[in-house]
Scaffold this active site. Structure first.
Site, PDB file in Angstrom:
ATOM      1  N   SER A 102       5.332   3.714   1.466  1.00  0.00           N
ATOM      2  CA  SER A 102       5.977   2.828   0.510  1.00  0.00           C
ATOM      3  C   SER A 102       7.044   3.585  -0.290  1.00  0.00           C
ATOM      4  CB  SER A 102       4.888   2.190  -0.360  1.00  0.00           C
ATOM      5  OG  SER A 102       5.389   1.141  -1.130  1.00  0.00           O
ATOM      6  N   ASP A 152       4.777  -8.046   5.669  1.00  0.00           N
ATOM      7  CA  ASP A 152       4.708  -7.236   4.443  1.00  0.00           C
ATOM      8  C   ASP A 152       5.616  -7.868   3.381  1.00  0.00           C
ATOM      9  OD1 ASP A 152       5.023  -5.308   2.452  1.00  0.00           O
ATOM     10  OD2 ASP A 152       4.985  -3.636   3.859  1.00  0.00           O
ATOM     11  N   HIS A 183       1.203  -5.178   3.116  1.00  0.00           N
ATOM     12  CA  HIS A 183       1.733  -3.872   2.680  1.00  0.00           C
ATOM     13  C   HIS A 183       0.693  -2.758   2.835  1.00  0.00           C
ATOM     14  CE1 HIS A 183       4.771  -1.486   0.765  1.00  0.00           C
ATOM     15  NE2 HIS A 183       3.997  -1.152  -0.254  1.00  0.00           N
TER      16      HIS A 183
END
Ligand code: MLT
Length: 203
Positions: A102, A152, A183
């Site tokens: 991320s 996501d 995610h």
């Protein structure tokens, strides 16, 4: 930068640079490093920016909207830290593989976007395109594995597709692995990343 360095048992292996997601710390991704390559040295870094108490690697203006000036500044800071860490711990600066999730994947991608030779390769879990409309360095021979979610909501699939296209456009060799778990950083994508790493860098 606040970090953990763990000396590996095989100095010829790449150094795994672990970069956590928003709200994480340098401890979070240590188990991943062990799954990817238990013999490799590990440099796990904490992001220098705080967002409501949550560590990050650069500021954002809103979810998915990056503060470009800070991104550029923090990318330079991390690149310089890697040079210092290589000198301090005696590892090969040209043999670093980033493993980011991320926000950590985004700063890793930003290293690739701004500095030729910053990374030998990268495993990017749920990344985005860090900046658009800039000339990228020549990334010939750089190996990149992208794991992303088709569904996501934070890092849309199109971001990973665009990132893949931008990186291959300047010579990087990429592989994309798709998941359907939003995610989340899943065990299946970590296993896929390990398999890819072993095919590219295992010996
Ligand atoms: C970012 O800000 O880097 C992305 O939105 C992902 C995240 O929330 O960390």
């Amino acid at each position: 930068m606040k970090h953990i360095f763990k000396q590996g048992t095989n100095a010829s292996k790449p150094v795994l640079l672990m970069l956590h997601g928003t709200g994480g710390t340098e401890n979070d991704l240590l188990p991943l490093a062990d799954l990817i390559d238990p013999e490799a040295s590990v440099l796990s870094v904490r992001g220098n920016v705080l967002e409501n108490g949550m560590p990050r690697f650069f500021r954002r203006l809103a979810e998915g909207v990056f503060d470009e000036e800070d991104l550029i500044f923090r990318t330079k800071e991390l690149n310089e830290f890697l040079i210092e860490a290589a000198a301090e711990y005696g590892f090969d600066r040209t043999n670093i593989i980033a493993v980011g999730y991320s926000n950590g994947a985004n700063i890793a991608a930003s290293l690739l976007f701004h500095y030729a030779g910053a990374l030998r390769g990268a495993i990017l879990h749920h990344p985005m395109v860090p900046r658009r409309g800039i000339d990228l360095p020549d990334l010939a021979g750089v190996q990149v594995f992208i794991a992303a979610g088709k569904n996501d909501p934070m890092c849309p699939a199109k971001e990973s597709e665009d990132l893949d296209e931008l990186l291959t456009g300047v010579g990087a060799e990429t592989a994309i692995h798709w998941e359907m778990n939003g995610h989340s950083l899943t065990r299946t994508e970590v296993d896929a990343a390990s398999e890819w790493y072993n095919a590219k860098f295992g010996n």
